[in-house]
Design a protein around this motif. Structure first.
Motif, PDB file in Angstrom:
ATOM      1  N   PHE A  29     -30.665 -37.228 -73.862  1.00 33.03           N
ATOM      2  CA  PHE A  29     -30.170 -38.377 -73.731  1.00 33.03           C
ATOM      3  C   PHE A  29     -30.737 -39.401 -72.563  1.00 33.03           C
ATOM      4  N   GLU A  30     -31.348 -40.526 -72.094  1.00 35.59           N
ATOM      5  CA  GLU A  30     -30.181 -41.706 -71.998  1.00 35.59           C
ATOM      6  C   GLU A  30     -29.235 -42.723 -71.572  1.00 35.59           C
ATOM      7  N   LEU A  80     -16.276 -55.078 -78.650  1.00 34.79           N
ATOM      8  CA  LEU A  80     -15.416 -53.903 -77.960  1.00 34.79           C
ATOM      9  C   LEU A  80     -14.443 -55.403 -76.872  1.00 34.79           C
ATOM     10  N   GLU A  81     -13.198 -54.883 -77.548  1.00 29.54           N
ATOM     11  CA  GLU A  81     -12.132 -55.860 -76.204  1.00 29.54           C
ATOM     12  C   GLU A  81     -12.984 -57.324 -76.057  1.00 29.54           C
ATOM     13  N   GLY A  82     -12.794 -57.550 -77.127  1.00 27.75           N
ATOM     14  CA  GLY A  82     -13.950 -59.157 -77.599  1.00 27.75           C
ATOM     15  C   GLY A  82     -14.967 -59.795 -76.823  1.00 27.75           C
ATOM     16  N   ILE A  83     -15.563 -58.497 -75.550  1.00 25.40           N
ATOM     17  CA  ILE A  83     -16.675 -58.526 -75.464  1.00 25.40           C
ATOM     18  C   ILE A  83     -18.105 -58.023 -76.413  1.00 25.40           C
ATOM     19  N   VAL A  84     -19.314 -58.855 -76.885  1.00 24.33           N
ATOM     20  CA  VAL A  84     -20.347 -58.861 -77.721  1.00 24.33           C
ATOM     21  C   VAL A  84     -20.546 -58.080 -76.656  1.00 24.33           C
ATOM     22  N   ILE A  85     -21.310 -56.978 -77.699  1.00 27.12           N
ATOM     23  CA  ILE A  85     -22.344 -56.219 -76.850  1.00 27.12           C
ATOM     24  C   ILE A  85     -23.057 -56.296 -78.123  1.00 27.12           C
ATOM     25  N   ASN A  86     -24.213 -56.230 -77.673  1.00 27.22           N
ATOM     26  CA  ASN A  86     -25.746 -55.988 -77.630  1.00 27.22           C
ATOM     27  C   ASN A  86     -26.632 -55.139 -77.358  1.00 27.22           C
ATOM     28  N   GLY A  87     -27.528 -54.133 -78.024  1.00 31.06           N
ATOM     29  CA  GLY A  87     -28.258 -52.465 -77.524  1.00 31.06           C
ATOM     30  C   GLY A  87     -29.495 -52.444 -78.431  1.00 31.06           C
ATOM     31  N   VAL A  88     -30.500 -51.183 -78.023  1.00 31.30           N
ATOM     32  CA  VAL A  88     -31.370 -50.654 -78.932  1.00 31.30           C
ATOM     33  C   VAL A  88     -30.663 -49.218 -77.944  1.00 31.30           C
ATOM     34  N   ASP A  89     -31.069 -48.185 -78.956  1.00 33.87           N
ATOM     35  CA  ASP A  89     -31.511 -47.109 -79.123  1.00 33.87           C
ATOM     36  C   ASP A  89     -33.244 -47.509 -79.352  1.00 33.87           C
ATOM     37  N   MET A  90     -33.660 -45.780 -78.875  1.00 34.24           N
ATOM     38  CA  MET A  90     -35.163 -45.745 -78.778  1.00 34.24           C
ATOM     39  C   MET A  90     -34.863 -44.370 -78.704  1.00 34.24           C
ATOM     40  N   ILE A  91     -35.384 -44.086 -79.893  1.00 31.84           N
ATOM     41  CA  ILE A  91     -35.065 -43.076 -80.230  1.00 31.84           C
ATOM     42  C   ILE A  91     -36.990 -41.955 -80.986  1.00 31.84           C
ATOM     43  N   THR A  92     -36.828 -40.981 -80.080  1.00 33.29           N
ATOM     44  CA  THR A  92     -38.799 -40.201 -80.513  1.00 33.29           C
ATOM     45  C   THR A  92     -37.614 -38.945 -81.146  1.00 33.29           C
ATOM     46  N   PHE A  93     -38.565 -38.666 -82.418  1.00 39.28           N
ATOM     47  CA  PHE A  93     -38.224 -37.445 -83.037  1.00 39.28           C
ATOM     48  C   PHE A  93     -39.214 -36.583 -82.904  1.00 39.28           C
ATOM     49  N   ASP A  94     -39.311 -34.874 -83.227  1.00 37.56           N
ATOM     50  CA  ASP A  94     -40.163 -34.300 -83.475  1.00 37.56           C
ATOM     51  C   ASP A  94     -41.034 -34.394 -85.080  1.00 37.56           C
ATOM     52  N   SER A  95     -42.013 -33.039 -84.760  1.00 37.21           N
ATOM     53  CA  SER A  95     -43.037 -32.996 -86.214  1.00 37.21           C
ATOM     54  C   SER A  95     -42.210 -32.781 -86.640  1.00 37.21           C
ATOM     55  N   ASN A  96     -41.027 -32.030 -86.664  1.00 34.80           N
ATOM     56  CA  ASN A  96     -39.828 -31.474 -87.654  1.00 34.80           C
ATOM     57  C   ASN A  96     -38.531 -32.654 -88.083  1.00 34.80           C
ATOM     58  N   ASP A  97     -38.929 -34.257 -87.661  1.00 35.20           N
ATOM     59  CA  ASP A  97     -37.899 -35.123 -87.630  1.00 35.20           C
ATOM     60  C   ASP A  97     -36.663 -34.714 -87.180  1.00 35.20           C
ATOM     61  N   ILE A  99     -34.393 -35.500 -83.233  1.00 33.34           N
ATOM     62  CA  ILE A  99     -34.495 -36.424 -82.795  1.00 33.34           C
ATOM     63  C   ILE A  99     -34.957 -35.088 -80.651  1.00 33.34           C
ATOM     64  N   VAL A 100     -35.891 -35.648 -80.384  1.00 34.11           N
ATOM     65  CA  VAL A 100     -36.231 -35.444 -79.217  1.00 34.11           C
ATOM     66  C   VAL A 100     -35.610 -36.302 -77.694  1.00 34.11           C
ATOM     67  N   HIS A 101     -35.797 -37.536 -78.269  1.00 32.79           N
ATOM     68  CA  HIS A 101     -35.105 -38.379 -77.165  1.00 32.79           C
ATOM     69  C   HIS A 101     -34.847 -39.541 -78.043  1.00 32.79           C
ATOM     70  N   PHE A 102     -33.882 -39.817 -76.764  1.00 29.84           N
ATOM     71  CA  PHE A 102     -32.432 -41.082 -77.019  1.00 29.84           C
ATOM     72  C   PHE A 102     -32.297 -41.745 -76.383  1.00 29.84           C
ATOM     73  N   LYS A 103     -32.660 -42.792 -76.148  1.00 26.92           N
ATOM     74  CA  LYS A 103     -32.638 -44.090 -75.061  1.00 26.92           C
ATOM     75  C   LYS A 103     -31.929 -44.748 -74.985  1.00 26.92           C
ATOM     76  N   VAL A 104     -30.036 -45.679 -74.537  1.00 28.12           N
ATOM     77  CA  VAL A 104     -29.446 -46.533 -74.921  1.00 28.12           C
ATOM     78  C   VAL A 104     -29.538 -47.478 -73.824  1.00 28.12           C
ATOM     79  N   MET A 105     -29.724 -48.469 -74.313  1.00 32.07           N
ATOM     80  CA  MET A 105     -29.850 -50.254 -73.541  1.00 32.07           C
ATOM     81  C   MET A 105     -29.107 -51.291 -73.716  1.00 32.07           C
TER      82      MET A 105
END
Length: 124
Positions: A29-30, A80-97, A99-105
């Motif tokens: 996780f990043e 959150l607390e009146g602040i609009v949050i915009n982000g992305v989840d970048m997720i990589t799956f292995d061959s068995n579906d 999650i092997v990598h999860f990055k949030v920006m």
């Protein structure tokens, strides 16, 4: 069912067992506020459950989705607390579906500061 379908099921149902089963034992996780990647299912699970509790309230919504064979980028927003949050989840799956990598920006800087404080409180 794909790994992405399972991820959406978790976000709708909030069942930690679903998330646990979705994570590969060596998942990484990043965070937008932690310098080093967090490695291993136990710590990744802790971060993602905490993030769901902090971010996943009534206003949380995925707004966009881009995918290829083994990865997906999910754009989200919430307030959150009146602040609009915009982000992305970048997720990589292995061959068995699993999650092997999860990055949030996240943007803007005010949102990162609020998120950092709230996640710190939850993870303490």
């Amino acid at each position: 069912m794909t790994g992405l379908d399972t991820k959406y099921d978790y976000m709708r149902g909030h069942d930690p067992a679903v998330l646990w089963d979705l994570l590969h034992p060596d998942a990484v996780f990043e965070s937008p506020v932690v310098h080093t990647p967090q490695r291993g299912r136990d710590i990744v699970f802790k971060y993602l459950v905490s993030a769901e509790k902090v971010l996943g309230g009534a206003g949380f919504a995925y707004r966009g989705e881009w995918r290829n064979d083994r990865s997906v980028i999910l754009e989200f927003d919430t307030t959150l607390e009146g602040i609009v949050i915009n982000g992305v989840d970048m997720i990589t799956f292995d061959s068995n579906d699993r999650i092997v990598h999860f990055k949030v920006m996240v943007r803007p800087l005010k949102a990162i500061n609020v998120l950092h404080r709230l996640m710190g409180e939850r993870l303490a």
